[in-house]
Design a protein around this motif. Sequence first.
Motif, PDB file in Angstrom:
ATOM      1  N   HIS B  74      10.510   4.813   5.234  1.00  0.00           N
ATOM      2  CA  HIS B  74       9.347   4.927   4.341  1.00  0.00           C
ATOM      3  C   HIS B  74       9.034   3.581   3.703  1.00  0.00           C
ATOM      4  O   HIS B  74       9.900   2.704   3.605  1.00  0.00           O
ATOM      5  N   LEU B  75       7.813   3.444   3.207  1.00  0.00           N
ATOM      6  CA  LEU B  75       7.440   2.256   2.439  1.00  0.00           C
ATOM      7  C   LEU B  75       8.087   2.309   1.057  1.00  0.00           C
ATOM      8  O   LEU B  75       8.186   3.376   0.451  1.00  0.00           O
ATOM      9  N   ASP B 336       2.552  10.569   2.632  1.00  0.00           N
ATOM     10  CA  ASP B 336       2.757  11.006   4.019  1.00  0.00           C
ATOM     11  C   ASP B 336       1.429  11.062   4.775  1.00  0.00           C
ATOM     12  O   ASP B 336       1.312  10.550   5.881  1.00  0.00           O
ATOM     13  N   GLU B 340       1.343   6.767   5.383  1.00  0.00           N
ATOM     14  CA  GLU B 340       2.366   6.600   6.424  1.00  0.00           C
ATOM     15  C   GLU B 340       2.066   7.365   7.705  1.00  0.00           C
ATOM     16  O   GLU B 340       2.657   7.066   8.745  1.00  0.00           O
TER      17      GLU B 340
END
Lengths: 348, 348
Positions: B74-75, B336, B340
Amino acid sequence: MKAPQYALLITLCMTVTLGAFAAEDKPLTLASQGSFFVGGEIKKIPAAGPAAAGDMTVNQMYVQYQSPLNADRHLPVVMVHGCCLSSKTWETTPDSRMGWNEYFVRKGRSVYLADQVSRARSGFDPTKINAVRSGSAQPSELPNVLAASHQTAWSVFRFGPSFNVPFPDGQFPVQAIDELYKQMIPDLNSTLPNPNPTWTNMAALAKQLKGAILMGHSESGFFPEQAALIDPAGVKGIISIEMPCQTNLTEAQVSTLAKIPTLIMFGDHLGDVQGGPANWANSFDTCQKFVEQLTKAGGDAVMMHLPKMGIKGNSHMLMQDKNNLQLADLILGWIDDHVESKKKPVRK
Amino acid sequence: MKAPQYALLITLCMTVTLGAFAAEDKPLTLASQGSFFVGGEIKKIPAAGPAAAGDMTVNQMYVQYQSPLNADRHLPVVMVHGCCLSSKTWETTPDSRMGWNEYFVRKGRSVYLADQVSRARSGFDPTKINAVRSGSAQPSELPNVLAASHQTAWSVFRFGPSFNVPFPDGQFPVQAIDELYKQMIPDLNSTLPNPNPTWTNMAALAKQLKGAILMGHSESGFFPEQAALIDPAGVKGIISIEMPCQTNLTEAQVSTLAKIPTLIMFGDHLGDVQGGPANWANSFDTCQKFVEQLTKAGGDAVMMHLPKMGIKGNSHMLMQDKNNLQLADLILGWIDDHVESKKKPVRK
């Protein structure tokens, strides 16, 4: 999976987890973490410009904590930073190595980092500044905001004999010194009442934790003793690092402190920096005398003067020095032997 | 134990560990944690009383981080607090529940908490205060130190229609309000140059992290946009919570921001508090207009007005409200889906 197998798995997992505890590059498992405040009182503030009069909270102390699994095997450790610094002192070092906060957690201790009252996340009381700005107080009433320069830090923290000239055997990671300078923030302790609320709050925190070891450094080096003199109930051990010690305490005060195991630690080159506001050789002498006073009163007081133990080159910021984890091990060993060990009774 | 059995054990242990990730009362496993500074510049300071002239570092930004295992899925998320507060905002709530910092880590994100430049562990520039004290500057040159009272906080943070009268459906844990008041510390943003170094440092941090989502709240609500306008390279997503939006940006600026997925969130009772310095209904209107501007420029901008989504009673301090983790889930879902997800391309 059957129940006995599952129990075995849990046991094995716990073993794997605990086995990883002391290794610095392994994952860190916490039972809990968080932050809260100790102390604080409500103060009326007058109207200032567009802001109406009202209440504000002052003298609170911000505390950040982490607890490992099975933390109840050991006493919690409360770490309080020195002048012109914050709890950043104990976190990753200027050159990004592990600090004492995480290392102590990995060694199974709950660690509580307190920002001194009037510093960092504890805030400060700005009413005098606003009063002078609005003309209702004189400039001479402004707090003396202590802003240590890089030059002062180099001298007081004993990185070398003169500015930007490091000691050849110096342990401080001077190549990363700019990162230490960024940690240095204004110190408003001169705005505080007496007794310093940080002392009161440290004593209250130790009690709230049902027993803790208090650690101070430099400006806060004698704060654990001050806290214990206010209320010794929760103070199970004292670690005082590099500060002047008070040698004019009353017999009753010495007697109170002598009931608490005490460790004092000093680094190297105490007399090797000329000029600057600190006189570490003199501070060391006062602490030697203080140790004698505690011992004479039946106390368990240990002076660790690192170069005498063969550990050379440590600066005043020894929790950030290249051998910081070696020094942490010395402290952990002292806690084992003098505070937590059943073999050596704490109270003589 | 044979190798295949050991591999199975490791897999099972990892499953046990990962399965525990989202549960709030289970141990927390970190791949790493620490703190560092972004930015900062050297300033000459004059002699002040006994202190000699020298250099000090100003405008640096303190950042504290935690990374879970497998954080590269994830970021990272950078959280920046609002007026008169510190990063304590995101930690355990006034009533000791889990804050967004730990919750996001448990959801697999690296979290970076920044103390705004001139606040908390980032320190501030005290030279003007010392200059006035020593007589080399006028009292009128003193910074306007913003110290919000309890009364102002109650009104601006929308805890109820009037002081100490909570909204019947209010989500803020008002029984623990004293703990919020302890978080409130003096705000010296008026001492900062333009552009605010916090904006520059947020942009630099996002770049240093090779891409991050920036989150701001209240005073810092529009800071992610300001950071992206300075350098959008690292800013992969923007989360702006409860602030006035700028609606007078140039077409080029709107075009820059429209390339970054943006979420804006507002709580309840925007027009239900009389008096006080904030006008949340008006702020909401400016952000509605800003969302329209981004959308018109081809951007992916979402306004979450919680009561419109059936989520009632949220205060301005919604990251501390009783339903704070429900709101965190909304944000995680937005990340999400809008930042992403491969299905919905980020740049239209």
